[in-house]
Scaffold this motif. Structure first.
Motif, PDB file in Angstrom:
ATOM      1  N   ARG A   1      -8.452  -3.833   3.162  1.00 44.35           N
ATOM      2  CA  ARG A   1      -7.507  -4.937   3.383  1.00 44.35           C
ATOM      3  C   ARG A   1      -6.787  -4.786   4.727  1.00 44.35           C
ATOM      4  O   ARG A   1      -6.597  -3.674   5.215  1.00 44.35           O
ATOM      5  CB  ARG A   1      -6.464  -4.968   2.269  1.00 44.35           C
ATOM      6  N   GLU A   2      -6.395  -5.906   5.308  1.00 46.09           N
ATOM      7  CA  GLU A   2      -5.532  -5.906   6.485  1.00 46.09           C
ATOM      8  C   GLU A   2      -4.202  -6.532   6.090  1.00 46.09           C
ATOM      9  O   GLU A   2      -4.153  -7.676   5.643  1.00 46.09           O
ATOM     10  CB  GLU A   2      -6.144  -6.689   7.645  1.00 46.09           C
TER      11      GLU A   2
ATOM     12  N   ASN B   1      -4.333  -1.312   8.083  1.00 41.33           N
ATOM     13  CA  ASN B   1      -5.664  -1.455   7.513  1.00 41.33           C
ATOM     14  C   ASN B   1      -5.799  -0.405   6.425  1.00 41.33           C
ATOM     15  O   ASN B   1      -5.609   0.787   6.680  1.00 41.33           O
ATOM     16  CB  ASN B   1      -6.743  -1.265   8.584  1.00 41.33           C
TER      17      ASN B   1
ATOM     18  N   THR C   1       0.842  -1.188   0.000  1.00 39.59           N
ATOM     19  CA  THR C   1       0.000   0.000   0.000  1.00 39.59           C
ATOM     20  C   THR C   1       0.882   1.245   0.000  1.00 39.59           C
ATOM     21  O   THR C   1       2.067   1.175  -0.327  1.00 39.59           O
ATOM     22  CB  THR C   1      -0.960   0.004   1.216  1.00 39.59           C
TER      23      THR C   1
END
Length: 368
Positions: free
Chosen positions: A210-211, A205, A183
Motif C-alpha cells: 500500500r501507499e 509504502n 500502519t
C-alpha cells in the motif's frame, strides 16, 4: 570514548565537566551578533536548485544538496558526513559518508527521526581526507566548539553546514504518526517525511504493497511537531548559528502574511554566517547549481520573521518557558538572562502570556 565519538564525560571530574560545559550545545552562549535573534549573517539569498529533479525531490529547494555536490565535484572536500535513513527501521537515521554527487542526491531530504551524527565522527574522519559535515544546529554547535579545542581536526573537517530545526520528534510521535496513517514501524517499508514537491506529502509504502499519504502540515502539525524530545523544547539554536552555511524553507505567504504550506515549487533561504560560508555560497551560485531569486540580506531584520515565525517565537518565548517551568518546580537550563531578555523583546506580551499559561497547563497534565 563513546564508540568513536566525543570523550565520555565524568561530571565528578572538574576537567571533564569543564569540557562538557564548553562543548555541549545545552550551554548556550555566543559573542556579538550582527542580527541579534537570527545570528551572524554575512549574506542571505533566496534560491533553489537549478536541477528540476533535485528541486522536486529535496525537502525544500535543494540548495543544501547543491552545495554538497559543488564541494565534491570541485574537489573542495573528499566526502560529506551526513545522515540517511536506517534500512532496518525507516523512522531512525544513521550516519553516512557520501563521496560522490550521486550518493548525495540519493540521500537528500529531511529525516525527522532521532539522529546522532557525531557518535562515530572520530572513527569516520581519516587524517588524509577533507570533509564537510551536515547536521542539526545542535550537532554543528557541539562540533564547532570541539574543533576550537582540537586544531588538528580542523585540517580535516573544513565546512560545517546546517538547516533550521524545530526539534526532533520522539519515538512515540513516530509510532502515532504511522498508526494514524494505517500502519506501524513493523509494516513500514519506506517512509518519506516530505519532498517530491514542496513541502510534499508524508508518504509511506507498506510491506503489503500500500501507499499511504498525509499532508505535511498535518503530519508535522498534529503528530511529529507536537511530541518532540524533551531537551529540544529548551533549544536556543534552531537556526544553525555556528554553521558556515545554513539553509531553511522560505515559505510563500498567504493573504494574511502567514506561511502557506500548500504545494509550490521549493525554495530556500540560504544564509552564509561567516566569510568562509560566503565564499562557498558565491562559488556555488557562480557554478550554476543554485538559481537566485533575491538577495535578502538587508531584509533579515525587518521581514524574515514572516517566513520563519516559529523560530522567532521559540527564542522569544524561552524566558517565558523557563519562568513557567521554575514556577512548577522543574529543572531548566541556565541561560544568560541578557540573551533571554533581548530575545523576549521581539515577541508581544499577549503571545508570551498565552505561552506561559500553556506551559503551566501542560505541566499540570503531565505533558511536559
Amino acid at each position: 570514548m563513546i564508540d568513536g565519538g566525543f570523550p565520555n564525560v565524568d561530571v565528578k571530574k572538574g576537567e571533564s565537566l569543564e569540557f562538557y560545559h564548553s562543548v555541549c550545545p545545552v550551554f548556550y552562549y555566543k559573542g556579538k551578533q550582527k542580527h541579534d535573534i537570527w545570528g551572524n549573517i554575512e549574506k542571505a539569498l533566496i534560491g533553489y536548485s537549478s536541477n528540476k529533479k533535485i528541486r522536486f525531490k529535496a525537502a525544500s529547494g535543494g540548495a543544501l544538496t547543491e552545495i554538497c555536490c559543488y564541494l565534491l565535484e570541485n574537489k573542495k572536500v573528499d566526502a560529506i558526513i551526513h545522515t540517511t535513513y536506517d534500512p532496518d527501521d525507516q523512522t531512525k537515521t544513521i550516519s553516512c559518508v557520501s563521496t560522490t554527487v550521486e550518493e548525495v542526491i540519493s540521500r537528500c531530504g529531511s529525516r525527522y527521526g532521532i539522529s546522532v551524527p557525531l557518535k562515530d565522527i572520530l572513527q569516520i574522519v581519516q587524517s588524509d581526507k577533507k570533509y564537510a559535515f551536515v547536521g542539526k544546529p545542535c550537532d554543528v554547535m557541539a562540533l564547532r566548539r570541539y574543533l576550537n579545542k582540537n586544531e588538528k581536526l580542523t585540517k580535516n573537517i573544513i565546512y560545517l553546514l546546517s538547516f533550521f530545526c524545530a526539534g526532533e520528534p520522539s519515538v512515540n510521535a513516530q509510532d502515532e504518526l504511522l498508526k494514524k496513517m494505517g500502519t506501524s514501524r513493523q509494516g513500514c517499508d519506506t517512509l518519506v517525511y516530505r519532498g517530491n514537491g514542496w513541502p510534499g506529502f508524508t508518504t509511506v509504502n507498506t510491506k503489503d504493497g500500500r501507499e499511504l499519504k498525509m499532508e505535511y502540515k498535518v503530519a508535522w502539525g498534529q503528530y511529529l511537531g507536537r511530541d518532540i524530545r524533551y531537551i529540544c523544547r529548551f533549544c536556543m539554536d534552531g537556526t544553525g548559528e555556528l554553521a558556515d552555511i545554513v539553509c531553511a524553507d522560505f515559505w510563500q505567504l498567504d493573504n494574511n502574511n502567514h506561511p502557506d504550506f500548500s504545494e509550490h515549487e521549493g525554495r530556500n533561504i540560504i544564509i552564509a554566517r561567516n566569510e568562509l560560508g560566503k565564499q562557498l555560497l558565491d562559488a556555488t551560485v557562480k557554478s550554476g547549481r543554485i538559481n537566485v531569486e533575491e538577495d535578502f540580506t538587508t531584509k533579515i531584520d525587518s521581514e524574515f520573521y514572516l517566513y520563519q515565525p516559529a523560530q522567532l517565537k521559540r527564542k522569544g518565548t524561552m524566558k517565558t518557558t523557563i519562568t513557567a517551568m521554575k514556577l512548577c518546580g522543574r529543572d531548566t537550563p541556565k541561560y544568560s538572562k541578557s540573551f533571554l531578555n533581548k530575545y523576549a523583546s521581539h515577541v508581544d506580551l499577549k503571545v508570551k502570556f498565552d505561552f506561559f499559561i500553556g506551559i503551566i497547563k501542560r505541566v499540570i497534565k503531565g505533558r511536559l
